[in-house]
Design a protein around this motif. Sequence first.
Motif, PDB file in Angstrom:
ATOM      1  N   TYR A 214       0.863  -1.181   0.000  1.00 16.46           N
ATOM      2  CA  TYR A 214       0.000   0.000   0.000  1.00 16.46           C
ATOM      3  C   TYR A 214       0.897   1.228   0.000  1.00 16.46           C
ATOM      4  N   ALA A 215       0.546   2.237  -0.786  1.00 17.44           N
ATOM      5  CA  ALA A 215       1.396   3.422  -0.877  1.00 17.44           C
ATOM      6  C   ALA A 215       0.557   4.669  -1.117  1.00 17.44           C
ATOM      7  N   GLY A 216       1.124   5.800  -0.753  1.00 20.04           N
ATOM      8  CA  GLY A 216       0.518   7.096  -1.016  1.00 20.04           C
ATOM      9  C   GLY A 216       1.603   8.149  -1.043  1.00 20.04           C
ATOM     10  N   TYR A 217       1.287   9.301  -1.589  1.00 18.96           N
ATOM     11  CA  TYR A 217       2.270  10.373  -1.749  1.00 18.96           C
ATOM     12  C   TYR A 217       1.775  11.661  -1.116  1.00 18.96           C
ATOM     13  N   PHE A 218       2.729  12.477  -0.652  1.00 16.33           N
ATOM     14  CA  PHE A 218       2.417  13.842  -0.226  1.00 16.33           C
ATOM     15  C   PHE A 218       3.629  14.724  -0.482  1.00 16.33           C
ATOM     16  N   ARG A 219       3.391  16.003  -0.606  1.00 11.34           N
ATOM     17  CA  ARG A 219       4.463  16.968  -0.815  1.00 11.34           C
ATOM     18  C   ARG A 219       4.603  17.801   0.459  1.00 11.34           C
ATOM     19  N   ASP A 220       5.836  17.914   0.980  1.00 10.14           N
ATOM     20  CA  ASP A 220       6.055  18.677   2.206  1.00 10.14           C
ATOM     21  C   ASP A 220       6.120  20.182   1.905  1.00 10.14           C
ATOM     22  N   ILE A 221       6.235  20.979   2.953  1.00  5.07           N
ATOM     23  CA  ILE A 221       6.180  22.443   2.778  1.00  5.07           C
ATOM     24  C   ILE A 221       7.366  22.999   1.999  1.00  5.07           C
TER      25      ILE A 221
END
Length: 51
Positions: free
Chosen positions: A27-34
């Motif tokens: 299972y995977a997901g992505y996010f972009r930090d500040i």
Amino acid sequence: MPGAFTIGHNVNSNTEVDQVMTFYGGYAGYFRDIDGHLWEMVWNPSLFVEE
């Protein structure tokens, strides 16, 4: 420039998202930090991460 764009795949429900994201058994997901860095969060049942 790597990471300058993403490719999206639209589905009809959150259940379908789970089916698409877990096709390999993980299972995977992505996010972009500040600061703009793209992170991938991954769970792979075949890989044990020691604490």
